[in-house]
Design a protein around this motif. Structure first.
Motif, mmCIF file in Angstrom:
data_model
loop_
_atom_site.group_PDB
_atom_site.id
_atom_site.type_symbol
_atom_site.label_atom_id
_atom_site.label_comp_id
_atom_site.label_asym_id
_atom_site.label_seq_id
_atom_site.Cartn_x
_atom_site.Cartn_y
_atom_site.Cartn_z
ATOM 1 N N GLY A 215 10.801 20.658 104.713
ATOM 2 C CA GLY A 215 9.963 21.532 105.677
ATOM 3 C C GLY A 215 8.137 21.486 105.634
ATOM 4 O O GLY A 215 7.520 22.181 106.143
ATOM 5 N N ASP B 199 16.513 21.483 106.457
ATOM 6 C CA ASP B 199 15.550 22.405 106.629
ATOM 7 C C ASP B 199 16.163 23.908 106.523
ATOM 8 O O ASP B 199 15.749 24.987 106.389
ATOM 9 C CB ASP B 199 14.056 21.941 107.385
ATOM 10 C CG ASP B 199 13.025 22.775 106.937
ATOM 11 O OD1 ASP B 199 13.144 23.606 105.309
ATOM 12 O OD2 ASP B 199 12.133 23.021 107.259
ATOM 13 N N LYS B 200 16.622 24.117 107.964
ATOM 14 C CA LYS B 200 17.418 25.294 108.659
ATOM 15 C C LYS B 200 18.100 25.623 107.392
ATOM 16 O O LYS B 200 18.489 26.618 107.197
ATOM 17 C CB LYS B 200 18.087 24.953 109.889
ATOM 18 C CG LYS B 200 18.117 25.575 110.558
ATOM 19 C CD LYS B 200 19.152 25.919 111.493
ATOM 20 C CE LYS B 200 19.850 27.253 112.153
ATOM 21 N NZ LYS B 200 20.730 26.591 113.531
ATOM 22 N N LYS C 262 15.835 27.502 104.810
ATOM 23 C CA LYS C 262 15.131 28.326 104.945
ATOM 24 C C LYS C 262 16.575 29.554 105.353
ATOM 25 O O LYS C 262 15.747 31.098 104.728
ATOM 26 C CB LYS C 262 14.792 28.060 105.790
ATOM 27 C CG LYS C 262 13.348 26.896 105.605
ATOM 28 C CD LYS C 262 13.015 27.138 107.377
ATOM 29 C CE LYS C 262 11.209 25.799 107.374
ATOM 30 N NZ LYS C 262 11.167 25.940 108.569
ATOM 31 N N GLU D 15 16.385 30.985 101.304
ATOM 32 C CA GLU D 15 15.693 31.263 101.019
ATOM 33 C C GLU D 15 15.730 32.609 102.022
ATOM 34 O O GLU D 15 15.209 34.133 100.759
ATOM 35 C CB GLU D 15 14.633 30.496 101.210
ATOM 36 C CG GLU D 15 13.040 31.696 101.323
ATOM 37 C CD GLU D 15 12.258 30.487 101.677
ATOM 38 O OE1 GLU D 15 11.143 30.974 100.962
ATOM 39 O OE2 GLU D 15 12.066 30.134 102.236
ATOM 40 N N ASN D 16 15.751 32.723 103.203
ATOM 41 C CA ASN D 16 15.869 34.529 103.566
ATOM 42 C C ASN D 16 16.342 35.399 103.504
ATOM 43 O O ASN D 16 16.424 36.286 102.847
ATOM 44 C CB ASN D 16 16.233 34.325 105.551
ATOM 45 C CG ASN D 16 14.495 33.084 105.794
ATOM 46 O OD1 ASN D 16 13.883 33.196 105.142
ATOM 47 N ND2 ASN D 16 14.973 33.063 107.415
ATOM 48 N N TYR E 254 14.506 29.096 97.261
ATOM 49 C CA TYR E 254 14.223 28.404 97.908
ATOM 50 C C TYR E 254 15.107 27.159 97.255
ATOM 51 O O TYR E 254 14.810 26.997 96.077
ATOM 52 C CB TYR E 254 13.285 28.054 99.166
ATOM 53 C CG TYR E 254 13.067 26.437 99.341
ATOM 54 C CD1 TYR E 254 12.963 27.149 100.904
ATOM 55 C CD2 TYR E 254 12.135 25.080 98.851
ATOM 56 C CE1 TYR E 254 13.450 25.476 101.321
ATOM 57 C CE2 TYR E 254 11.974 24.154 100.151
ATOM 58 C CZ TYR E 254 12.043 24.741 101.290
ATOM 59 O OH TYR E 254 12.550 23.280 101.657
ATOM 60 N N SER F 97 14.655 22.751 97.310
ATOM 61 C CA SER F 97 14.035 21.815 98.150
ATOM 62 C C SER F 97 15.063 20.130 98.145
ATOM 63 O O SER F 97 14.799 19.262 98.870
ATOM 64 C CB SER F 97 12.602 21.347 97.706
ATOM 65 O OG SER F 97 13.035 20.951 96.171
#
Length: 319
Positions: A162, A184-185, A188, A191-192, A197, A199
């Motif tokens: 990100g 990355d999608k 996220k 995370e949402n 999150y 990495s």
């Protein structure tokens, strides 16, 4: 749950395609001609070139992971000419057996991966590999599943997602960028939904899953995110990378995170001049011989001799 993975039945799933098959290529190209603007990752020869990697991967599995209960080879109306289908431990599964009809034809492994849990007869504990992934050392089931809980060991490589400055992006071609976008999608979305999150990125090697958690992620947790993507017949940047299932397992505390080193999981890119250099240097438990858009046909000519050197003995999966 019992205290030892020795009581678990563990299956192995491969995705395999023979991109050298003229009939299959003609079918693919005819459909591809109707679609415009796809990134190179979706259409590159690197996605489908067949250098008999599956034959040698099966040799490595029989030699170093003989405890595997059954091996499912997921294909698109194909079958390896050398495969011994009379061996009850191996089964060809056509994508039409478990993909939604509107996903067909499908030349996007990302979409196929969404539905692996629907493979008929697949065990609760399963490991998943592409045909370019190999067992280099003898291992036991607890390499993939925690011996007490049965939860998968989730192997990632350290990375930061990100944070893509233009300068950093310039170091990668479009193949790399699209791949990173889909990772990355996934990160996220987790995370949402869960406030966590991750990495870490894929280690490009054999991963472990629980079928029930995989199904829950697809059908419940991320159903509205995945459904619109099943008509992505070729890879593109709107995909969600399969790593979302690993992030999900971690987020709900049903997986054990492990960051890998090259001594555990080594990725060798096909365009590198000396494959054995990496094997001798790292002596990895697992390795992946990764074809990329930068690889040439001359690079691919070196694959079979290299793999034969490592795995010269015929397996029971061969005629």
């Amino acid at each position: 749950m019992k205290n030892s993975t020795r009581s678990f039945e563990v299956d192995l799933v491969y995705l395999w395609v023979d991109g050298n098959d003229i009939e299959w290529l003609n079918k693919k190209n005819a459909f591809l001609s109707k679609i415009k603007g796809l990134p190179i990752e979706g259409t590159s020869k690197a996605r489908t070139a067949n250098n008999d990697e599956l034959l040698y991967s099966l040799r490595s599995a029989e030699k170093n992971a003989p405890w595997i209960r059954k091996i499912f080879i997921v294909t698109d109306e194909q079958q390896p000419s050398w495969l011994n289908i009379k061996n009850s431990r191996v089964e060809i599964i056509d994508i039409s057996q478990f993909l939604p009809p509107k996903a067909l034809p499908c030349y996007n492994s990302v979409v196929i991966e969404y539905f692996l849990y629907k493979i008929p007869g697949l065990s609760e504990h399963f490991i998943y590999a592409n045909d370019d992934m190999f067992f280099h050392k003898k291992i036991t089931p607890d390499f993939f599943f925690d011996s007490k809980t049965g939860f998968p060991i989730i192997r990632l490589q350290r990375a930061i997602l990100g944070k893509w400055t233009n300068k950093f992006k310039d170091r990668f071609n479009i193949y790399r960028n699209v791949y990173r976008i889909t990772i990355d999608k996934a990160a996220k979305l987790v995370e949402n939904k869960f406030g966590k999150y991750y990495s870490g990125t894929p280690h490009h090697n054999i991963d472990a899953y629980l079928k029930s958690d995989y199904q829950r992620a697809v059908e419940e947790e991320f159903d509205s995110d995945i459904k619109p993507l099943i008509t992505n017949h070729f890879r593109n940047k709107s995909d969600i990378q399969r790593i979302i299932f690993l992030y999900y397992a971690l987020a709900v505390n049903r997986g054990n995170l492990r960051y890998v080193t090259r001594r555990e999981s080594c990725r060798i890119r096909l365009q590198k001049p000396n494959y054995l250099y990496f094997i001798n240097k790292y002596n990895p438990v697992l390795f992946c011989l990764n074809d990329t858009p930068r690889a040439t046909d001359n690079d691919r000519l070196r694959v079979r001799p290299f793999l034969y050197h490592l795995f010269p003995n015929k397996s029971s999966f061969e005629l």
